[in-house]
Design a protein around this motif. Structure first.
Motif, PDB file in Angstrom:
ATOM      1  N   LEU A 118       0.854  -1.196   0.000  1.00  0.00           N
ATOM      2  CA  LEU A 118       0.000   0.000   0.000  1.00  0.00           C
ATOM      3  C   LEU A 118       0.885   1.240   0.000  1.00  0.00           C
ATOM      4  O   LEU A 118       1.606   1.496   0.968  1.00  0.00           O
ATOM      5  N   VAL A 129      -7.991   3.597   3.793  1.00  0.00           N
ATOM      6  CA  VAL A 129      -7.050   2.489   3.994  1.00  0.00           C
ATOM      7  C   VAL A 129      -7.766   1.314   4.636  1.00  0.00           C
ATOM      8  O   VAL A 129      -7.568   0.157   4.253  1.00  0.00           O
ATOM      9  N   LYS A 133      -8.255  -2.474   3.105  1.00  0.00           N
ATOM     10  CA  LYS A 133      -7.873  -3.670   3.855  1.00  0.00           C
ATOM     11  C   LYS A 133      -9.045  -4.643   3.993  1.00  0.00           C
ATOM     12  O   LYS A 133      -8.848  -5.864   3.939  1.00  0.00           O
ATOM     13  N   TYR A 146       3.006  -1.746   4.240  1.00  0.00           N
ATOM     14  CA  TYR A 146       2.848  -0.314   4.040  1.00  0.00           C
ATOM     15  C   TYR A 146       4.183   0.247   3.563  1.00  0.00           C
ATOM     16  O   TYR A 146       5.208   0.026   4.192  1.00  0.00           O
TER      17      TYR A 146
END
Length: 154
Positions: A118, A129, A133, A146
């Motif tokens: 991400l 976010v 997910k 991340y």
């Protein structure tokens, strides 16, 4: 009579260009092998947050999802943060299908080891976010990393 002639102008021999095509093809081959092609063009602003513990991973099993506001050349898509996968904007509902398609395009031995990276702009809300997910969980893609910039040492 002298043994050596003086005053005779000798011409320099012509430079041989016979090896020039070989050199050109070697350079061409070198640049073809050494050049890295870009995976996708960013359509969003992407200022990554900084972190103090950053680890580099191999790209062969990694798929990237970008999130952030559209860049200046894509302002027709609005000011709200958007999701970019490869070279297209997608909605939150399309994340699962896009990741499953990317997984299907991978080598057979890497399909079970897929990692989603991400790359989220630091000004993007955490709700987007979280939605991404949730869609990754539905696709059973549980390995998420991340992406951040390394924090400069002070």
């Amino acid at each position: 009579m002298s043994k050596f002639k003086k005053g005779g102008k000798s011409e320099l021999p012509a430079i041989s260009t016979a090896s020039l095509p070989d050199i050109v093809f070697m350079l061409l081959f070198f640049f073809m092998v050494a050049t890295v092609m870009r995976d996708s063009s960013l359509m969003i602003e992407n200022r990554l947050p900084s972190a103090d513990q950053v680890e580099k991973l191999k790209k062969d099993r990694t798929t990237f999802i970008y999130a952030g506001k559209p860049s200046s050349q894509y302002k027709q898509f609005g000011e709200e943060p958007r999701i970019q996968f490869n070279d297209a904007f997608i909605s939150v509902e399309d994340v699962q299908a896009s990741v499953l398609q990317a997984q299907a395009d991978m080598n057979e031995e890497l399909k079970s080891k897929i990692v989603v990276g991400l790359k989220v702009d630091k000004d993007t809300h955490a709700g987007l976010v979280s939605d991404i997910k949730q869609e990754l969980r539905k696709a059973n893609t549980l390995k998420v990393m991340y992406i951040a910039n390394a924090k400069a040492q002070q």
